[in-house]
Write a protein that holds these residues in place. Sequence first.
Motif, PDB file in Angstrom:
ATOM      1  N   CYS A   1      48.005  32.258  93.039  1.00 37.87           N
ATOM      2  CA  CYS A   1      48.300  31.242  93.589  1.00 37.87           C
ATOM      3  C   CYS A   1      46.834  30.407  93.843  1.00 37.87           C
ATOM      4  N   ARG A   2      46.990  29.106  93.502  1.00 37.61           N
ATOM      5  CA  ARG A   2      45.812  28.125  93.648  1.00 37.61           C
ATOM      6  C   ARG A   2      46.486  26.972  94.189  1.00 37.61           C
ATOM      7  N   LEU A   3      45.884  26.560  95.600  1.00 41.66           N
ATOM      8  CA  LEU A   3      46.404  25.258  96.131  1.00 41.66           C
ATOM      9  C   LEU A   3      48.089  25.196  96.127  1.00 41.66           C
ATOM     10  N   GLY A   4      48.343  26.225  96.350  1.00 42.37           N
ATOM     11  CA  GLY A   4      49.943  26.265  96.475  1.00 42.37           C
ATOM     12  C   GLY A   4      50.922  26.324  95.182  1.00 42.37           C
ATOM     13  N   ARG A   5      50.356  26.397  94.185  1.00 49.80           N
ATOM     14  CA  ARG A   5      50.855  26.322  93.054  1.00 49.80           C
ATOM     15  C   ARG A   5      50.822  27.739  92.024  1.00 49.80           C
ATOM     16  N   TRP A   6      51.602  28.441  91.577  1.00 56.12           N
ATOM     17  CA  TRP A   6      51.501  29.569  90.940  1.00 56.12           C
ATOM     18  C   TRP A   6      51.308  29.714  89.593  1.00 56.12           C
ATOM     19  N   TYR A   7      50.449  30.778  89.195  1.00 58.64           N
ATOM     20  CA  TYR A   7      49.945  30.837  87.629  1.00 58.64           C
ATOM     21  C   TYR A   7      50.092  32.136  87.275  1.00 58.64           C
ATOM     22  N   VAL A   8      50.155  32.493  86.110  1.00 63.41           N
ATOM     23  CA  VAL A   8      50.092  33.828  85.493  1.00 63.41           C
ATOM     24  C   VAL A   8      48.586  33.922  85.005  1.00 63.41           C
ATOM     25  N   ARG A   9      48.087  35.188  85.012  1.00 66.51           N
ATOM     26  CA  ARG A   9      46.651  35.466  84.653  1.00 66.51           C
ATOM     27  C   ARG A   9      46.517  36.623  83.804  1.00 66.51           C
ATOM     28  N   LEU A  10      45.875  36.523  82.758  1.00 64.17           N
ATOM     29  CA  LEU A  10      46.174  37.816  81.799  1.00 64.17           C
ATOM     30  C   LEU A  10      44.510  38.055  81.199  1.00 64.17           C
ATOM     31  N   ARG A  11      44.222  39.127  81.311  1.00 63.47           N
ATOM     32  CA  ARG A  11      42.563  39.484  80.544  1.00 63.47           C
ATOM     33  C   ARG A  11      42.786  39.613  79.216  1.00 63.47           C
ATOM     34  N   VAL A  12      41.906  38.992  78.642  1.00 65.02           N
ATOM     35  CA  VAL A  12      41.721  38.966  77.110  1.00 65.02           C
ATOM     36  C   VAL A  12      41.216  40.412  76.739  1.00 65.02           C
ATOM     37  N   PRO A  13      41.506  40.776  75.772  1.00 62.03           N
ATOM     38  CA  PRO A  13      40.975  42.201  75.109  1.00 62.03           C
ATOM     39  C   PRO A  13      39.625  41.862  74.735  1.00 62.03           C
ATOM     40  N   ALA A  14      38.845  42.743  75.144  1.00 56.80           N
ATOM     41  CA  ALA A  14      37.202  42.861  74.809  1.00 56.80           C
ATOM     42  C   ALA A  14      36.936  42.314  73.446  1.00 56.80           C
ATOM     43  N   HIS A  15      37.802  42.892  72.408  1.00 55.11           N
ATOM     44  CA  HIS A  15      37.060  42.416  71.072  1.00 55.11           C
ATOM     45  C   HIS A  15      37.785  41.116  70.876  1.00 55.11           C
ATOM     46  N   LEU A  16      38.394  40.284  71.540  1.00 51.88           N
ATOM     47  CA  LEU A  16      38.792  38.967  71.209  1.00 51.88           C
ATOM     48  C   LEU A  16      38.059  37.830  72.128  1.00 51.88           C
ATOM     49  N   THR A  17      37.364  38.383  73.008  1.00 51.81           N
ATOM     50  CA  THR A  17      36.808  37.410  74.045  1.00 51.81           C
ATOM     51  C   THR A  17      35.813  36.457  73.394  1.00 51.81           C
TER      52      THR A  17
ATOM     53  N   ALA B   1      50.205  28.123  83.790  1.00 54.00           N
ATOM     54  CA  ALA B   1      50.955  27.526  85.103  1.00 54.00           C
ATOM     55  C   ALA B   1      52.259  27.869  84.990  1.00 54.00           C
ATOM     56  N   LEU B   2      52.998  28.249  86.116  1.00 56.97           N
ATOM     57  CA  LEU B   2      54.401  28.583  86.094  1.00 56.97           C
ATOM     58  C   LEU B   2      55.181  27.553  86.486  1.00 56.97           C
ATOM     59  N   ASP B   3      54.505  26.407  86.999  1.00 56.89           N
ATOM     60  CA  ASP B   3      55.129  25.099  87.295  1.00 56.89           C
ATOM     61  C   ASP B   3      56.076  25.577  88.557  1.00 56.89           C
ATOM     62  N   THR B   4      55.702  26.045  89.546  1.00 57.45           N
ATOM     63  CA  THR B   4      56.426  26.444  91.041  1.00 57.45           C
ATOM     64  C   THR B   4      55.466  26.551  91.990  1.00 57.45           C
ATOM     65  N   ASP B   5      55.993  26.256  93.050  1.00 52.03           N
ATOM     66  CA  ASP B   5      55.104  26.589  94.426  1.00 52.03           C
ATOM     67  C   ASP B   5      55.968  27.707  95.070  1.00 52.03           C
ATOM     68  N   SER B   6      57.040  28.410  94.544  1.00 50.45           N
ATOM     69  CA  SER B   6      57.620  29.482  95.234  1.00 50.45           C
ATOM     70  C   SER B   6      57.236  30.691  94.778  1.00 50.45           C
ATOM     71  N   GLU B   7      56.865  31.692  95.527  1.00 49.22           N
ATOM     72  CA  GLU B   7      56.573  33.035  94.869  1.00 49.22           C
ATOM     73  C   GLU B   7      57.795  33.695  94.184  1.00 49.22           C
ATOM     74  N   THR B   8      58.792  33.613  94.744  1.00 46.71           N
ATOM     75  CA  THR B   8      59.942  34.227  94.169  1.00 46.71           C
ATOM     76  C   THR B   8      60.334  33.618  92.827  1.00 46.71           C
ATOM     77  N   ALA B   9      60.049  32.500  92.449  1.00 48.35           N
ATOM     78  CA  ALA B   9      60.346  31.918  91.253  1.00 48.35           C
ATOM     79  C   ALA B   9      59.441  32.155  90.468  1.00 48.35           C
ATOM     80  N   ALA B  10      58.108  32.523  90.735  1.00 46.86           N
ATOM     81  CA  ALA B  10      56.900  32.866  90.023  1.00 46.86           C
ATOM     82  C   ALA B  10      56.988  34.201  89.375  1.00 46.86           C
ATOM     83  N   ARG B  11      57.589  35.165  90.376  1.00 51.15           N
ATOM     84  CA  ARG B  11      57.752  36.364  90.034  1.00 51.15           C
ATOM     85  C   ARG B  11      58.854  36.594  88.920  1.00 51.15           C
TER      86      ARG B  11
END
Length: 71
Positions: free
Chosen positions: A9-25, A36-46
């Motif tokens: 959650c950043r500034l009230g907006r929800w995002y999904v964050r995924l680590r890039v595999p080491a061999h692709l960084t 961005a998940l385009d929501t400010d609701s944690e339930t919707a983000a889930r």
Amino acid sequence: MRRPEYLQCRLGRWYVRLRVPAHLTAKVGQQHLVRALDTDSETAARERRWVALALLWDWIGAQTVSDVFRR
């Protein structure tokens, strides 16, 4: 309280964050992909995180497969 897996959650907006595999960084140029998940609701983000993660996992898989065929 611990945040649900892959969610950020950043500034009230929800995002999904995924680590890039080491061999692709080097190819991707970053260690994490954030979408961005385009929501400010944690339930919707889930609920929305799985679709966003599936798209990111598919993209990462395509990068990995294309590396195999370039050799």
